[in-house]
Write a protein that holds these residues in place. Structure first.
Motif, PDB file in Angstrom:
ATOM      1  N   ALA A  33       0.826  -1.205   0.000  1.00 18.91           N
ATOM      2  CA  ALA A  33       0.000   0.000   0.000  1.00 18.91           C
ATOM      3  C   ALA A  33       0.862   1.258   0.000  1.00 18.91           C
ATOM      4  O   ALA A  33       0.519   2.263  -0.642  1.00 18.91           O
ATOM      5  CB  ALA A  33      -0.911  -0.007   1.228  1.00 18.91           C
ATOM      6  N   ALA A  34       1.994   1.200   0.680  1.00 24.19           N
ATOM      7  CA  ALA A  34       2.869   2.367   0.772  1.00 24.19           C
ATOM      8  C   ALA A  34       3.569   2.681  -0.548  1.00 24.19           C
ATOM      9  O   ALA A  34       3.866   3.844  -0.842  1.00 24.19           O
ATOM     10  CB  ALA A  34       3.920   2.146   1.866  1.00 24.19           C
ATOM     11  N   ILE A  35       3.821   1.640  -1.362  1.00 20.89           N
ATOM     12  CA  ILE A  35       4.547   1.860  -2.623  1.00 20.89           C
ATOM     13  C   ILE A  35       3.621   1.786  -3.839  1.00 20.89           C
ATOM     14  O   ILE A  35       4.080   1.935  -4.983  1.00 20.89           O
ATOM     15  CB  ILE A  35       5.713   0.862  -2.798  1.00 20.89           C
ATOM     16  CG1 ILE A  35       5.189  -0.576  -2.901  1.00 20.89           C
ATOM     17  CG2 ILE A  35       6.719   1.005  -1.673  1.00 20.89           C
ATOM     18  CD1 ILE A  35       6.279  -1.603  -3.208  1.00 20.89           C
ATOM     19  N   GLY A  36       2.329   1.552  -3.599  1.00 23.45           N
ATOM     20  CA  GLY A  36       1.372   1.541  -4.706  1.00 23.45           C
ATOM     21  C   GLY A  36       1.256   0.224  -5.442  1.00 23.45           C
ATOM     22  O   GLY A  36       0.863   0.185  -6.606  1.00 23.45           O
ATOM     23  N   ARG A  50       8.532 -12.581  -9.644  1.00 26.70           N
ATOM     24  CA  ARG A  50       8.160 -11.473 -10.515  1.00 26.70           C
ATOM     25  C   ARG A  50       9.334 -10.518 -10.650  1.00 26.70           C
ATOM     26  O   ARG A  50      10.106 -10.323  -9.716  1.00 26.70           O
ATOM     27  CB  ARG A  50       6.946 -10.715  -9.953  1.00 26.70           C
ATOM     28  CG  ARG A  50       5.690 -11.557  -9.802  1.00 26.70           C
ATOM     29  CD  ARG A  50       5.018 -11.816 -11.146  1.00 26.70           C
ATOM     30  NE  ARG A  50       4.437 -10.629 -11.703  1.00 26.70           N
ATOM     31  CZ  ARG A  50       3.189 -10.213 -11.439  1.00 26.70           C
ATOM     32  NH1 ARG A  50       2.431 -10.889 -10.601  1.00 26.70           N
ATOM     33  NH2 ARG A  50       2.716  -9.126 -12.018  1.00 26.70           N
ATOM     34  N   VAL A  51       9.438  -9.900 -11.817  1.00 26.04           N
ATOM     35  CA  VAL A  51      10.510  -8.937 -12.055  1.00 26.04           C
ATOM     36  C   VAL A  51      10.048  -7.567 -11.573  1.00 26.04           C
ATOM     37  O   VAL A  51       9.066  -7.024 -12.093  1.00 26.04           O
ATOM     38  CB  VAL A  51      10.861  -8.861 -13.559  1.00 26.04           C
ATOM     39  CG1 VAL A  51      12.012  -7.890 -13.786  1.00 26.04           C
ATOM     40  CG2 VAL A  51      11.210 -10.242 -14.097  1.00 26.04           C
ATOM     41  N   LEU A  56       9.009   0.380  -8.779  1.00 25.75           N
ATOM     42  CA  LEU A  56       8.830  -0.335  -7.512  1.00 25.75           C
ATOM     43  C   LEU A  56      10.093  -0.245  -6.672  1.00 25.75           C
ATOM     44  O   LEU A  56      10.028  -0.006  -5.456  1.00 25.75           O
ATOM     45  CB  LEU A  56       8.480  -1.806  -7.789  1.00 25.75           C
ATOM     46  CG  LEU A  56       8.128  -2.671  -6.575  1.00 25.75           C
ATOM     47  CD1 LEU A  56       7.142  -3.775  -6.954  1.00 25.75           C
ATOM     48  CD2 LEU A  56       9.378  -3.299  -5.940  1.00 25.75           C
ATOM     49  N   LEU A  57      11.257  -0.408  -7.304  1.00 23.14           N
ATOM     50  CA  LEU A  57      12.517  -0.339  -6.564  1.00 23.14           C
ATOM     51  C   LEU A  57      12.760   1.062  -6.003  1.00 23.14           C
ATOM     52  O   LEU A  57      13.223   1.216  -4.867  1.00 23.14           O
ATOM     53  CB  LEU A  57      13.673  -0.759  -7.473  1.00 23.14           C
ATOM     54  CG  LEU A  57      13.695  -2.241  -7.851  1.00 23.14           C
ATOM     55  CD1 LEU A  57      14.748  -2.500  -8.921  1.00 23.14           C
ATOM     56  CD2 LEU A  57      13.954  -3.107  -6.624  1.00 23.14           C
TER      57      LEU A  57
END
Length: 270
Positions: A33-36, A50-51, A56-57
């Protein structure tokens, strides 16, 4: 993924993301939730299944206050994002000073638009997942860096006329693809020729292939058919491919005649 090198990279990245998440005291759903991203996506990335996307990174680095350590993994992840055979092929393309390719059933991969490439992958059977399709399209588009490399390699292509008329992905996709071919043909280090359908002599009836001349002068061939992809390094076999490619180029329309034909087909599709 049948790719031990890529799997090892993704597992290592996943372990790092998990370690920083746990150090931040967050569960997978909270972290997602914090990173979408969903908690399910986070779990898949941490397991190396998953790649992770660059976004995300970057967000994971920011949320966990990793100080750039997670963001720095984007370079390694970018390499692992593409299948091994694509990585190996791109490495050869990056090392080549000259490349020639004869393609019969569709537009050559280096000349494809994203929409055209996606249409090709969507019609593969057994069907790919959406994630696999995105991955393969991204890998194909990444190979286009060969056009921008300095010094410029000499890139020659011979396309069957039938491939120009086959509406893979629909008429709109085909029109965009034809327009792209015309744009690519303007580059001085790129030559695009068309093998007309009414040609009575054809040295490429054994199938499509490509040739790559490397910096040290060696020439290798590349064959791809159905489930198999093979590099050809035997000098005698390479010599045969070189002879055939020379004949194919001689039998095809000249670059200017080919450009006129592509424009004609595009006009018919408009």
């Amino acid at each position: 993924m049948e790719d031990e090198e890529a799997e090892a990279v993704l597992r290592a990245v996943g372990r790092q993301i998990r370690a920083w998440r746990e150090a931040a005291g967050m569960t997978q759903p909270e972290f997602g939730a914090a990173i979408g991203y969903s908690g399910e996506m986070v779990a898949s990335v941490e397991r190396g299944r998953r790649v992770p996307k660059p976004d995300l990174l970057d967000k994971a680095d920011e949320v966990t206050r990793a100080g750039g350590k997670l963001s720095a993994m984007k370079v390694d992840v970018e390499k692992a994002r593409y299948p091994k055979n694509v990585r190996d092929l791109k490495k050869l393309e990056d090392e080549s000073v000259e490349m020639g390719a004869y393609t019969a059933l569709h537009i050559h991969g280096l000349l494809q638009t994203p929409a055209y490439a996606q249409a090709l992958y969507e019609m593969r059977r057994p069907a790919y997942t959406e994630e696999e399709i995105d991955r393969f399209v991204a890998a194909r588009m990444a190979r286009k860096s060969v056009f921008e490399r300095v010094p410029r390699p000499l890139l020659t292509f011979v396309q069957e006329e039938a491939a120009l008329r086959r509406p893979l992905g629909g008429r709109a996709v085909l029109r965009q693809q034809l327009e792209h071919l015309l744009e690519m043909s303007k580059f001085r280090h790129v030559s695009i020729q068309v093998m007309p359908m009414n040609c009575q002599e054809h040295a490429g009836m054994a199938g499509q292939f490509r040739l790559l001349r490397l910096k040290e002068g060696n020439v290798v061939g590349h064959l791809e058919v159905q489930l198999h992809s093979r590099l050809v390094s035997d000098p005698q076999e390479v010599q045969i491919l070189e002879m055939r490619y020379g004949m194919i180029r001689a039998q095809a329309l000249s670059p200017m005649e080919s450009q006129a034909l592509i424009e004609k087909v595009l006009e018919e599709e408009t």
